[in-house]
Write a protein that holds these residues in place. Structure first.
Motif, PDB file in Angstrom:
ATOM      1  N   UNK A  86       0.825  -1.212   0.000  1.00  0.00           N
ATOM      2  CA  UNK A  86       0.000   0.000   0.000  1.00  0.00           C
ATOM      3  C   UNK A  86       0.857   1.259   0.000  1.00  0.00           C
ATOM      4  N   UNK A  87       2.088   1.131  -0.484  1.00  0.00           N
ATOM      5  CA  UNK A  87       2.937   2.314  -0.562  1.00  0.00           C
ATOM      6  C   UNK A  87       2.459   3.220  -1.694  1.00  0.00           C
ATOM      7  N   UNK A  88       2.690   4.506  -1.535  1.00  0.00           N
ATOM      8  CA  UNK A  88       2.172   5.481  -2.493  1.00  0.00           C
ATOM      9  C   UNK A  88       2.796   5.314  -3.872  1.00  0.00           C
ATOM     10  N   UNK A  89       4.104   4.948  -3.896  1.00  0.00           N
ATOM     11  CA  UNK A  89       4.772   4.810  -5.192  1.00  0.00           C
ATOM     12  C   UNK A  89       4.208   3.667  -6.017  1.00  0.00           C
ATOM     13  N   UNK A  90       3.533   2.730  -5.379  1.00  0.00           N
ATOM     14  CA  UNK A  90       2.959   1.586  -6.101  1.00  0.00           C
ATOM     15  C   UNK A  90       1.542   1.885  -6.568  1.00  0.00           C
ATOM     16  N   UNK A  91       0.769   2.498  -5.692  1.00  0.00           N
ATOM     17  CA  UNK A  91      -0.639   2.740  -6.033  1.00  0.00           C
ATOM     18  C   UNK A  91      -0.858   4.052  -6.772  1.00  0.00           C
ATOM     19  N   UNK A  92       0.114   4.991  -6.680  1.00  0.00           N
ATOM     20  CA  UNK A  92      -0.005   6.303  -7.317  1.00  0.00           C
ATOM     21  C   UNK A  92      -1.213   7.083  -6.801  1.00  0.00           C
ATOM     22  N   UNK A  93      -1.646   6.740  -5.605  1.00  0.00           N
ATOM     23  CA  UNK A  93      -2.789   7.428  -5.011  1.00  0.00           C
ATOM     24  C   UNK A  93      -2.285   8.292  -3.867  1.00  0.00           C
TER      25      UNK A  93
END
Length: 324
Positions: A86-93
């Motif tokens: 759920x890291x931001x760099x993976x989800x781009x959210x």
């Protein structure tokens, strides 16, 4: 172009430092193997038990560590799963969906800790009840007296073999502060011998500081703890057990030594400026050598008893229910 003015990723120095820290941890863990072998690892820092009761304590210690490790692995796993997936760099959210008032999850993290605490409480209460249970007539009784800054030991024993001296049921005045529910279990004819320690005493075999308490192997010993001044704590390290020595209150426990040798003991309660000097030794010998030791104390004139601590008021002296 990175915001740092270079094409190099800012994460690389952090990864390098993390790898160095892990490598140092592995080296440190393996380097200690010279003094701490895998044979000792299952005890998780506890010394080798030397009484018949101590393995129960060791088992409780190991079980608590196992429960803590399982809980820790679950919590760490959930944390790492959240960090990775759920890291931001993976989800781009920028801001992920927010979940509120999830009753099943809230019930889960309320009930699970209650279950964990209840299980730990059950095993602790079960083992404590067993460890503090007293026999009707122990083979030996020793009154341990704590005082600033050493220890005294009253061996409540029939040293001369004459059951008529002192008279049956007669408690020496030095021991009259001990509650009746314990003094009634004294052996007949217990005129007794004693050992009075000072901080400068040394064990003749090991050279360790403090007086030496001698115990027989394979025979149950009752310890009656009393204090002449402040609160102390009687701790024989490989017994895996300690109990407070309280002025105006009598604590009692029993153990059966299972291994001969000389072991370290100390006060485990901060009792004043020279607390660190309140050391003693426990020497476990055969029953024959134990009786010889009692006779040697008598030959040195150390007959009778040391005063057994601050006297309790009559209501407090026999307030507890007689469980013997």
């Amino acid at each position: 172009m990175s915001p740092y003015g270079s094409d190099r990723s800012p994460r690389r120095p952090m990864r390098r430092k993390l790898l160095q820290a892990l490598t140092a941890g592995v080296v440190l863990a393996t380097a200690t193997g010279c003094s701490y072998t895998w044979k000792n690892f299952p005890r998780l820092g506890m010394p080798t038990p030397v009484t018949e009761e101590a393995p129960r304590i060791l088992s409780l210690w190991q079980g608590s560590w196992a429960a803590a490790l399982i809980t820790g692995i679950l919590v760490w796993g959930l944390i790492m799963w959240s960090v990775i997936f759920h890291r931001r760099s993976r989800t781009k959210v920028q801001v992920p969906p927010q979940t509120r008032y999830n009753m099943p999850i809230e019930a889960l993290y309320t009930v699970v800790p209650l279950i964990i605490v209840s299980v730990l409480f059950y095993f602790t209460a079960r083992d404590e009840s067993k460890l503090l249970s007293l026999s009707a007539k122990p083979a030996h009784t020793i009154n341990v007296i704590g005082y600033q800054w050493s220890w005294g030991f009253n061996y409540v024993e029939n040293v001369d073999g004459d059951a008529a001296t002192p008279k049956a049921g007669e408690v020496p005045k030095e021991l009259d502060s001990i509650p009746d529910r314990f003094s009634k279990a004294f052996p007949a004819g217990a005129e007794g011998v004693y050992e009075k320690g000072v901080p400068g005493d040394r064990n003749p075999q090991t050279g360790n500081p403090g007086p030496t308490l001698v115990l027989p192997k394979g025979e149950k010993v009752r310890f009656i703890l009393s204090s002449n001044d402040v609160i102390h704590s009687f701790w024989v390290v490989p017994f895996l057990f300690k109990q407070d020595v309280i002025p105006g209150h009598t604590n009692v426990f029993e153990v059966t030594p299972s291994q001969e040798g000389t072991f370290m003991g100390k006060c485990a309660e901060l009792c004043g400026v020279d607390h660190s000097r309140m050391l003693f030794n426990v020497k476990v010998v055969s029953p024959e050598k134990y009786r010889e030791h009692l006779k040697q104390l008598a030959e040195k004139g150390q007959t009778g008893f040391l005063p057994a601590g601050i006297k309790q008021t009559d209501p407090a002296r026999n307030a507890e229910t007689n469980k013997l």
